[in-house]
Motif scaffolding. Structure first.
Motif, PDB file in Angstrom:
ATOM      1  N   LEU A   1      30.023  51.579  -0.507  1.00  0.00           N
ATOM      2  CA  LEU A   1      30.744  50.813   0.516  1.00  0.00           C
ATOM      3  C   LEU A   1      32.173  50.535   0.072  1.00  0.00           C
ATOM      4  CD1 LEU A   1      27.901  48.321   1.508  1.00  0.00           C
ATOM      5  CD2 LEU A   1      28.472  50.528   2.512  1.00  0.00           C
ATOM      6  N   TYR A   2      32.361  50.277  -1.233  1.00  0.00           N
ATOM      7  CA  TYR A   2      33.720  50.089  -1.741  1.00  0.00           C
ATOM      8  C   TYR A   2      34.565  51.335  -1.469  1.00  0.00           C
ATOM      9  CZ  TYR A   2      31.835  46.118  -4.448  1.00  0.00           C
ATOM     10  OH  TYR A   2      31.259  44.935  -4.827  1.00  0.00           O
ATOM     11  N   ALA A   3      33.950  52.509  -1.673  1.00  0.00           N
ATOM     12  CA  ALA A   3      34.680  53.773  -1.490  1.00  0.00           C
ATOM     13  C   ALA A   3      35.017  54.041  -0.034  1.00  0.00           C
ATOM     14  CB  ALA A   3      33.861  54.937  -2.050  1.00  0.00           C
ATOM     15  N   ALA A   4      34.390  53.289   0.871  1.00  0.00           N
ATOM     16  CA  ALA A   4      34.670  53.461   2.297  1.00  0.00           C
ATOM     17  C   ALA A   4      35.656  52.425   2.815  1.00  0.00           C
ATOM     18  CB  ALA A   4      33.364  53.372   3.093  1.00  0.00           C
ATOM     19  N   ILE A   5      36.153  51.561   1.930  1.00  0.00           N
ATOM     20  CA  ILE A   5      37.072  50.501   2.368  1.00  0.00           C
ATOM     21  C   ILE A   5      38.514  50.809   1.956  1.00  0.00           C
ATOM     22  CG2 ILE A   5      37.642  48.052   2.151  1.00  0.00           C
ATOM     23  CD1 ILE A   5      34.655  47.489   1.776  1.00  0.00           C
ATOM     24  N   VAL A   6      38.795  50.709   0.652  1.00  0.00           N
ATOM     25  CA  VAL A   6      40.181  50.875   0.188  1.00  0.00           C
ATOM     26  C   VAL A   6      40.711  52.293   0.429  1.00  0.00           C
ATOM     27  CG1 VAL A   6      41.705  50.776  -1.822  1.00  0.00           C
ATOM     28  CG2 VAL A   6      39.979  49.007  -1.478  1.00  0.00           C
ATOM     29  N   PRO A   7      39.996  53.371   0.040  1.00  0.00           N
ATOM     30  CA  PRO A   7      40.528  54.720   0.285  1.00  0.00           C
ATOM     31  C   PRO A   7      40.787  55.005   1.763  1.00  0.00           C
ATOM     32  CG  PRO A   7      38.737  54.815  -1.302  1.00  0.00           C
ATOM     33  CD  PRO A   7      38.740  53.431  -0.734  1.00  0.00           C
ATOM     34  N   ALA A   8      39.947  54.465   2.641  1.00  0.00           N
ATOM     35  CA  ALA A   8      40.134  54.709   4.075  1.00  0.00           C
ATOM     36  C   ALA A   8      41.454  54.106   4.561  1.00  0.00           C
ATOM     37  CB  ALA A   8      38.968  54.114   4.864  1.00  0.00           C
ATOM     38  N   ILE A   9      41.797  52.923   4.057  1.00  0.00           N
ATOM     39  CA  ILE A   9      43.049  52.270   4.466  1.00  0.00           C
ATOM     40  C   ILE A   9      44.252  53.032   3.937  1.00  0.00           C
ATOM     41  CG2 ILE A   9      44.441  50.180   4.195  1.00  0.00           C
ATOM     42  CD1 ILE A   9      41.821  48.581   4.118  1.00  0.00           C
ATOM     43  N   ILE A  10      44.216  53.411   2.654  1.00  0.00           N
ATOM     44  CA  ILE A  10      45.351  54.108   2.037  1.00  0.00           C
ATOM     45  C   ILE A  10      45.575  55.475   2.690  1.00  0.00           C
ATOM     46  CG2 ILE A  10      46.281  55.048  -0.108  1.00  0.00           C
ATOM     47  CD1 ILE A  10      46.188  51.999   0.003  1.00  0.00           C
ATOM     48  N   ALA A  11      44.488  56.226   2.906  1.00  0.00           N
ATOM     49  CA  ALA A  11      44.612  57.560   3.527  1.00  0.00           C
ATOM     50  C   ALA A  11      45.141  57.457   4.948  1.00  0.00           C
ATOM     51  CB  ALA A  11      43.262  58.268   3.507  1.00  0.00           C
ATOM     52  N   ALA A  12      44.754  56.407   5.664  1.00  0.00           N
ATOM     53  CA  ALA A  12      45.250  56.221   7.041  1.00  0.00           C
ATOM     54  C   ALA A  12      46.743  55.902   7.051  1.00  0.00           C
ATOM     55  CB  ALA A  12      44.471  55.102   7.725  1.00  0.00           C
ATOM     56  N   LEU A  13      47.196  55.136   6.071  1.00  0.00           N
ATOM     57  CA  LEU A  13      48.602  54.747   6.013  1.00  0.00           C
ATOM     58  C   LEU A  13      49.517  55.884   5.580  1.00  0.00           C
ATOM     59  CD1 LEU A  13      48.350  51.176   4.411  1.00  0.00           C
ATOM     60  CD2 LEU A  13      48.929  51.712   6.781  1.00  0.00           C
ATOM     61  N   PHE A  14      49.031  56.736   4.667  1.00  0.00           N
ATOM     62  CA  PHE A  14      49.922  57.729   4.064  1.00  0.00           C
ATOM     63  C   PHE A  14      49.575  59.183   4.420  1.00  0.00           C
ATOM     64  CE2 PHE A  14      50.291  53.951   1.422  1.00  0.00           C
ATOM     65  CZ  PHE A  14      51.664  53.838   1.290  1.00  0.00           C
TER      66      PHE A  14
END
Length: 598
Positions: free
Chosen positions: A71-84
């Motif tokens: 679940l952690y891997a579905a939170i922070v990486p999803a936000i960063i990949a969406a932004l950049f």
């Protein structure tokens, strides 16, 4: 003069704007958000948060990580990949393929689930992200093209079998001693099959049947989540503790903790092959999924920008307890079909998932392990792309050989090396094709009033006994030199004209081959001619001695000019007795011969 300054200033501002948007691409789509788009993104994000809950836990189990790390891997990486990133619909997070590579890379070095194992996985993720960032910095996006579709299909098919095999012990409810390999896993399963817990088997069966039925009858509903809830209720009704049914257990109700991984120089060497494999495979997955969705949404995908997005998502994610992530096909498909309009949907999905983890984390204590195993069977089945396997089989032996070798290697060796083997085999077939450029003999069209040439169809067509005209379609580089050289040496005609408009590139080996062939023929009283040279090929031959050695009078701008000039240099005795007369230049000879006879 002021106008020129204004244009220069505008150009400078445009350049700065372009650089800023490349560095911070979210500045572009954030300006386009309207209340209507925000509403659509909200619903799509909430749907995605529900979808990823069972998926993230299941993928964490594949990777050998505690369930909360999925679940952690579905939170922070999803936000960063969406932004950049560049895609407006791609959602990043844990994937089945990357999870299995993580497990097979780290499990020989530490006990799965242990603190040491978790630290090594986060180091592996950081290394993979830095490798991806390096590729993005040097704009090496084309490297992904060398991981052919056959390699990806072969790998994912093999990974699906490995994932399903690893879950058989959880479905049977038995303890298995295994080294983690495919063969060892099945040896352990067969040995322990006599201790099968049929209650655990029934929980897995309920999960699979429920998941399939919901998908078929209610395709827009979260079938995995419903199946997990139903099977958890069934396990509770059976009395899981009394029947020996293992449960996932309660996960910590907290946000991903900040923790910089402890890096050991010795482990870097052991993790490097896996980091490169994860980096490449992650980029291939993300870019492929982004482009697939973009064909339907009509959005332009910038591959190198996507590289930056994936690289940063893994680098930042590694210090927020998130293991290797990439584009998720399931979540991206759900995101698009749910009506997402911008990357805001991915950010909402991540935030919503974080809220669920904080508020409802204790509910996972009721989820049975056989239920997760059943969900992973569904995931494994969906990973197998039967349609494209059939297409690759029909496409040709070389493509299917790449798929088959990658698939078999995935079962018998470390997954990262299976990818490398597939890539190497793809390159071998690619080099074989490029080392044998197509050489076509061409003949003038007798029905055309102007010089027009067609490929020769058979040996019965009339030919000039003194001149063979060929067209080379491919680069004249060191790998193709021997093939072209052998062909030219077997040409029986005294003169050869190479129509080179199909030669896009030439290197020193190709230039020397042409020079040596021209000199060889000159010594035998024969001639090599060139025409239709492309600019870069012509410039390369002019740099050294090559053009002069071939002979300026043997190089022509077009094949029409070449035929006219070469015809005047042919042996007249042979021309007078020739019955082919395939060139326009031969026609006056025919008239003159008829006049003499009359």
């Amino acid at each position: 003069m002021p106008q020129s300054t204004g244009n220069s200033t505008a150009h400078s501002q445009t350049g700065k704007h372009s650089a800023i948007t490349r560095l911070l691409p979210f500045l572009v789509w954030m300006r386009l958000i309207t209340p209507a788009k925000a509403r659509d993104d909200l619903f799509a994000g909430l749907t995605n948060a529900v979808i990823v809950l069972p998926q993230g836990v299941a993928y964490a189990l594949i990777a050998g990580m505690p369930p909360e790390y999925g679940l952690y891997a579905a939170i922070v990486p999803a936000i960063i990949a969406a932004l950049f990133g560049s895609s407006w619909h791609l959602i990043s997070g844990p994937t089945a393929a990357l999870s299995i590579v993580v497990f097979t890379t780290v499990s020989p070095l530490a006990e799965p689930g242990s603190a040491e194992f978790i630290n090594l996985v986060l180091v592996l993720t950081l290394m993979a992200g830095l490798f991806q960032l390096l590729l993005a910095f040097f704009r090496f996006g084309t490297l992904v093209n060398f991981v052919s579709h056959s390699v990806v299909v072969g790998f994912t098919t093999g990974a699906a079998i490995v994932i399903a095999s690893s879950q058989v012990k959880n479905i049977l409810g038995v303890s298995v001693e295994s080294s983690g390999s495919f063969i060892s896993t099945w040896q352990g399963v067969i040995a322990a099959a006599g201790d099968t817990n049929w209650f655990a088997v029934s929980v897995a069966a309920v999960t699979v049947v429920c998941c399939i039925l919901v998908k078929k009858l209610l395709p827009r509903w979260p079938n995995m989540l419903i199946a997990m809830v139903v099977s958890s209720g069934y396990a509770w009704w059976l009395g899981a503790a009394d029947k020996g049914i293992q449960l996932v257990g309660e996960i910590p109700g907290s946000l991903p903790p900040f923790l910089f991984p402890q890096i050991d120089a010795g482990s870097l060497y052991e993790l490097a092959p896996g980091a490169i494999a994860i980096g490449l495979l992650g980029l291939v997955e993300a870019v492929s999924i982004a482009r697939s969705v973009a064909t339907r949404s009509r959005q332009s995908i910038h591959g190198n920008q996507e590289f930056y997005g994936q690289a940063l998502s893994n680098i930042v994610g590694s210090v927020f307890s998130s293991y290797a992530s990439s584009g998720s096909f399931t979540r991206t498909g759900v995101n698009y079909s749910s009506g997402a309009r911008t990357p805001l949907a991915a950010i909402i999905a991540a935030i919503s998932l974080a809220a669920i983890v904080l508020l409802f984390a204790d509910l996972t204590s009721y989820v049975p392990i056989p239920s997760m195993a059943g969900l992973l069977l569904i995931v494994s089945w969906n990973l197998i792309d039967f349609h494209h396997i059939g297409c690759i089989f029909k496409a040709g032996k070389s493509e299917f050989a790449v798929l088959a070798v990658t698939f078999c290697a995935t079962l018998v060796m470390a997954l990262e090396f299976a990818i490398y083997l597939g890539v190497i085999l793809s390159l071998v077939f690619y080099l074989k094709r490029t080392s044998q450029p197509t050489i076509v003999e061409v003949l003038p069209d007798p029905n055309s009033p102007s010089p027009f040439f067609n490929p020769a169809h058979n040996d019965q067509q009339p030919r000039c006994p003194q001149l063979r005209i060929i067209r080379i379609e491919g680069s004249l580089f060191f790998g193709a030199v021997n093939f072209v050289k052998d062909y030219l040496e077997n040409v029986s005609e005294a003169n050869v004209l190479i129509v080179a408009n199909g030669v896009n590139h030439i290197d020193i080996a190709g230039a020397e081959m042409l020079m040596n062939e021209a000199q060889r023929r000159r010594e035998k009283g024969q001639t090599l001619y060139l025409s239709n040279l492309k600019v870069q090929v012509n410039e390369y031959l002019s740099k050294g001695e090559y053009r002069a050695a071939i002979g300026e009078e043997q190089i022509f701008l077009s094949k029409g000019i070449a035929i006219t000039q070469i015809y005047n240099r042919l042996n007249r005795d042979i021309c007078d007795h020739c019955k082919s007369r395939i060139f326009i230049e031969c026609k006056p000879t025919i008239i003159a011969s008829d006049t003499v006879q009359n």
